[in-house]
Design an enzyme around this catalytic site. Structure first.
Site, PDB file in Angstrom:
ATOM      1  N   GLY B  10      -6.218   0.207 -22.684  1.00  0.00           N
ATOM      2  CA  GLY B  10      -6.882   1.491 -22.518  1.00  0.00           C
ATOM      3  C   GLY B  10      -8.180   1.366 -21.746  1.00  0.00           C
ATOM      4  N   ALA B  11      -8.358   2.262 -20.775  1.00  0.00           N
ATOM      5  CA  ALA B  11      -9.582   2.255 -19.974  1.00  0.00           C
ATOM      6  C   ALA B  11     -10.406   3.503 -20.245  1.00  0.00           C
ATOM      7  CB  ALA B  11      -9.244   2.123 -18.489  1.00  0.00           C
ATOM      8  N   GLY B  12     -10.560   3.832 -21.529  1.00  0.00           N
ATOM      9  CA  GLY B  12     -11.488   4.899 -21.923  1.00  0.00           C
ATOM     10  C   GLY B  12     -12.893   4.323 -21.995  1.00  0.00           C
ATOM     11  N   TYR B  13     -13.783   5.043 -22.675  1.00  0.00           N
ATOM     12  CA  TYR B  13     -15.168   4.552 -22.785  1.00  0.00           C
ATOM     13  C   TYR B  13     -15.211   3.141 -23.357  1.00  0.00           C
ATOM     14  CZ  TYR B  13     -16.826   9.286 -21.897  1.00  0.00           C
ATOM     15  OH  TYR B  13     -17.095  10.501 -21.322  1.00  0.00           O
ATOM     16  N   ASN B  37      -3.747   0.305 -18.407  1.00  0.00           N
ATOM     17  CA  ASN B  37      -4.058   1.736 -18.504  1.00  0.00           C
ATOM     18  C   ASN B  37      -2.961   2.547 -17.826  1.00  0.00           C
ATOM     19  OD1 ASN B  37      -6.069   3.684 -19.463  1.00  0.00           O
ATOM     20  ND2 ASN B  37      -6.285   4.243 -17.315  1.00  0.00           N
ATOM     21  N   LYS B  38      -2.750   3.752 -18.362  1.00  0.00           N
ATOM     22  CA  LYS B  38      -1.695   4.630 -17.862  1.00  0.00           C
ATOM     23  C   LYS B  38      -1.941   5.049 -16.419  1.00  0.00           C
ATOM     24  CE  LYS B  38      -0.436   7.670 -21.105  1.00  0.00           C
ATOM     25  NZ  LYS B  38      -0.362   8.949 -21.876  1.00  0.00           N
ATOM     26  N   GLU B 170     -18.735  23.562 -26.119  1.00  0.00           N
ATOM     27  CA  GLU B 170     -19.053  23.191 -24.739  1.00  0.00           C
ATOM     28  C   GLU B 170     -18.100  23.878 -23.758  1.00  0.00           C
ATOM     29  OE1 GLU B 170     -19.439  18.818 -24.461  1.00  0.00           O
ATOM     30  OE2 GLU B 170     -21.588  19.235 -24.366  1.00  0.00           O
ATOM     31  N   ALA B 317     -18.497   9.069 -27.355  1.00  0.00           N
ATOM     32  CA  ALA B 317     -18.616   8.115 -26.254  1.00  0.00           C
ATOM     33  C   ALA B 317     -19.742   7.126 -26.560  1.00  0.00           C
ATOM     34  CB  ALA B 317     -18.916   8.863 -24.957  1.00  0.00           C
ATOM     35  N   LYS B 379     -29.008  16.313 -21.266  1.00  0.00           N
ATOM     36  CA  LYS B 379     -27.562  16.096 -21.251  1.00  0.00           C
ATOM     37  C   LYS B 379     -27.145  15.377 -19.966  1.00  0.00           C
ATOM     38  CE  LYS B 379     -23.229  17.090 -22.613  1.00  0.00           C
ATOM     39  NZ  LYS B 379     -22.681  16.732 -23.921  1.00  0.00           N
TER      40      LYS B 379
END
Lengths: 406, 406
Positions: B10-13, B37-38, B170, B317, B379
Site C-alpha cells: 500500500g502506498a497511502g500515507y 500498490n494498485k 469538509e 494522516a 490547514k
C-alpha cells in the site's frame, strides 16, 4: 393613430437578424416591435456541435439578446410560443397573448426522428444550449464511470453518432479532439474508445464534392473515427443501437448515442394552419406566406425552391440571414405604406465544414475547393463575419474565434 | 548471503512515508525493498473531498510514485493484494506472489456501511481518485439534466451527504463553494439547490470543541447547507434516502447521495488471520503485530490505544506518518540485526477541518482554537508540510497549496 405592431417570433439566425436590421430602419415612436423568445439569449446553432463535444464553452455560443437588440425600440418578451392564429392576428404564448399587424415567424427547427423506434427516448439531440451541455456532461459522466464499474464496460466509452451529414461530421471532428483529453482525465487508454458514425445514405456529407468527402473521411478515420455508411439505424435502446448492415441487423452497445441526422421545421407552423410543403411554408419572393400578406417566414420554417436544381435550398444560417435582410426591408415598406417590396435571391457564399481543430473542407467563390488549415481559417472568418453583422465590433471581440492556430 | 526482503503493501500515507524514510536509511545493495500498490500513484486521501466537490483537480491530489520513491532502491509492483499468509511469509497478488522477510501492511480503509439497506448500491463514496472524480461528474451531470427534464426534478439538484464527521463537513464546505458555479454553468437558480447533511449522532464533528462545532455549523448554514442532526439514514434507494427524524420515517428525494460517515480497516487484514480489535491490528509499541515479529502495521489498519481516554486514536494522516517514521527506523534495526527498536508515541500537532474557501476551524498547540481565514491558512500549511516531508521542495512546489486568499 396607433403605431403598427410588428411581432417577431424566435431569436434564431433569422428572427435575430430581422430584429437587428429592422430596428435600425425605423424611429423609436414609429413602430411597436416585439421580439418573443424562450430564452433571454440567442445562440449560434452552427456552433452547438462544439459545445456538445466539450471543445467550446456554451457561453461563447450564446449572446444575450439585450447586448444586440435595442430595448428602447424593441419590447422583448421571454416566453414560449404555443400557437399562431393568422386569421385573428394573434399569437398564443405560454403566459399570455400577443396581437400583431405584421408577423415574422422564425421558430427554427425540431429534430426529425423519421419514426425510428426508441429514438426519442434513447438518443441525445444537438438542438439547443441545454441539450448541448447535457451531451457534453453525459459523455464525460460515462467516461468517469468506466474505471468504477466492474467488468469491461466498453459501452460507456463508445460514442455512436447518427448521421454523417454536416452536423454529424462536424461533431465527430470535435469528438476526435476531445476524446484524448477525456482519456487523460479519466485514465482510459485511447485505443479502448470508439467513435462510430452511422449513416443511412450512400455517402457521408451528401451534396458535397466527392473529393472533399473523401478527404474528410480519410482525415477523420486517421483520428480514430469509424464510418458505417449505407447503414440505417433501425432502433435505439437503453443499451445501444441496432443498425442494418448488408441486410443483417447488428447491435452496437453504447450509452452515448447522439442523433444528428436531420431537422424539420417547428411543428407549430403546420399546426397553426399555414399551407405547408414538407412542413415548411413555401414563401413568396418577398418572403411572405402565400395566404397572408402580413406574415413573413424566415429560416428553417421557410421553404425556397432552387430553380436550378428543382429542390429546396438547404436550411442554413447563411440563407436565414439573407432572408432576414429582405424581410427587414419589406417590413419597413409595409409599415410606411410603401410598395417597394424586395425579392429574395440567394447569394451562395459557399460552405465550409469543420473537421475539428485546424482542419476543415469547403467550397467558396462558386467552385473553389478548400482543405485543411486554410479551410479551418475560412470557417472562423465566416463565423466572425456573422458576429460583426449582428452586433458590430464589440460583439465580435467578445465572442469571436481568433485562435487560428488551434 | 541473500539480502533481506522487505515488502510494503500500500502506498497511502503510512506505506508511502515508510518507503521514503526507509529507502534513505539503507544502501542500494543492503535490502530488497518491494512496494506494492494498485495504482502507479499515491494520493492524498485528505484532499479527496475537494476533488469530489470539483473545487480541486485530482491531479493535484495524486503524486506519481516514481517521483518520490527511488526506483534504484525500491522495486515497485503495480498490483492488487488479495491475501497475506503471515505463517508462510507470502503475499498473494492478483497477478503473482511475493515472499518476504519483513512485511509492512498499509492497506488503508474501506467504507463502513453499518449494514444500512441499499447503501452499497445507491450511495457514492469518497474513497479514492476514481470515486472522487465520479462524484464530481455525477453531480455535474445531474445539474446538466435539470433543464432538460420535464417537470420540476428537484431530486437532480438536491445533494444529500451522509455523515457530519470530519469528511462530511469538509465535503459540504467545498460543495457550498462549488454549487454557485454549477448554478451559473447550467442556468439554475441557487435557491432551488439543496445541500443536506444527515448525521445519526447527537452532534456534528463529534469530538471537536463545542464552540468550534457551533461556529462551523453557523458558517455552513449561512452558505445554504442544511443539517439534520440525530437523524440516522435507514435506507438508500434509487430515488433518495429514508431517514428517521423524531421517530418518524421521512424520504429525501435525491439522485446525489454521498456517504461520508465512516471507515473501517481493509478487510484483507482480518481475512488473513491476524488477531484484530474492531477489524484492526492492535500493534505493539514498536508497531509490530502482536503475533508476528516480522510484520508491521501502519495507518488505518493499525489500532493504538490512547491511554488517557481509553479509546483508540482516530485514524488520520498525521498519526500514520508518525507511525511510518518509527516503522522505518525499526525496519532498519531489524535488517541490520540491531535491537534498538523505537516505541511509538503520538505527538498530537492538532487538527484543522476546512469549511471551504478561506474558512476552517481547528485546535493546534494543545488547546489553541483557530477560526476562519487563520485556520484555513494553517490547514494549507499542514498540507504543504506533508508534501515537503514526502518529496522535498520539488514536490511541494509542484503540488502544494499556495492560494491562501482563495
Amino acid at each position: 393613430m396607433k403605431n403598427p405592431k410588428v411581432v417577431i417570433l424566435g431569436a434564431g439566425y433569422g428572427g435575430m437578424m430581422t430584429t437587428v436590421k429592422f430596428q435600425k430602419m425605423v424611429g423609436t415612436n414609429e413602430v411597436d416591435i416585439t421580439l418573443v423568445n424562450k430564452h433571454d439569449y440567442h445562440y449560434q446553432t452552427t456552433w452547438l456541435h462544439e459545445n456538445s463535444a466539450g471543445t467550446l464553452h456554451h457561453d461563447q455560443t450564446r449572446i444575450q439578446i439585450k447586448d444586440v437588440v435595442d430595448f428602447n425600440k424593441v419590447n422583448f418578451v421571454q416566453d414560449t410560443v404555443q400557437s399562431i392564429d393568422p386569421k385573428a392576428q394573434k399569437v398564443q404564448l405560454e403566459n399570455g397573448e400577443l396581437e400583431y399587424d405584421y408577423l415574422v415567424i422564425g421558430l427554427g427547427f425540431e429534430t426529425a426522428t423519421f419514426g425510428i423506434k426508441g429514438l426519442e427516448e434513447n438518443a441525445l439531440m444537438i438542438s439547443n444550449i441545454n441539450n448541448a451541455r447535457l451531451i457534453r456532461e453525459h459523455i464525460e459522466y460515462n467516461f468517469s464511470r468506466y474505471n468504477n464499474e466492474p467488468g469491461e464496460r466498453d459501452d460507456l466509452i463508445t460514442i455512436a453518432v447518427g448521421g454523417a451529414g454536416f452536423t454529424g461530421i462536424e461533431f465527430v471532428g470535435e469528438l476526435a479532439n476531445r476524446v484524448p483529453e477525456l482519456c487523460k482525465e479519466y485514465d482510459i487508454p485511447r485505443e479502448k474508445v470508439r467513435i462510430i458514425t452511422v449513416e443511412a445514405g450512400p455517402t457521408a456529407l451528401a451534396g458535397f464534392d466527392e473529393e472533399l468527402v473523401e478527404y474528410a473521411m480519410n482525415r477523420l478515420e486517421a483520428k480514430g473515427v469509424e464510418f458505417l455508411i449505407g447503414t440505417p439505424v433501425k432502433e435505439a435502446t437503453e443499451d445501444g443501437i441496432i443498425v442494418e448492415k448488408d441486410g443483417q441487423e447488428e447491435e452496437i452497445k453504447t450509452k452515448n448515442f447522439i442523433w444528428a441526422a436531420g431537422v424539420k421545421a417547428n411543428s407549430i407552423v403546420q399546426e397553426s394552419g399555414f399551407e405547408v410543403n414538407r412542413g415548411k411554408v413555401e414563401v413568396r419572393d418577398d418572403m411572405r406566406a402565400p395566404d397572408y400578406d402580413n406574415v413573413f417566414v424566415v429560416g428553417d420554417c421557410a421553404l425556397i425552391m432552387n430553380e436550378e436544381t428543382g429542390r429546396p435550398y438547404p436550411p442554413t444560417a447563411q440563407i436565414a440571414m439573407q432572408e432576414a435582410e429582405v424581410i427587414a426591408h419589406n417590413l419597413k415598406e409595409l409599415v410606411r405604406d410603401g410598395s417597394e417590396l424586395e425579392s429574395f435571391e440567394f447569394n451562395n457564399r459557399g460552405t465550409v465544414a469543420s473537421l475539428g481543430q485546424r482542419d476543415a473542407i469547403g467550397v467558396v467563390f462558386g467552385d473553389k475547393k478548400l482543405y485543411g488549415w486554410t479551410a479551418s481559417v475560412m470557417k472562423k472568418v465566416i463565423d466572425n463575419r456573422y458576429l460583426l453583422k449582428l452586433g458590430g465590433m464589440g460583439l465580435l471581440l467578445k465572442k469571436g474565434k481568433f485562435k487560428f492556430f488551434h
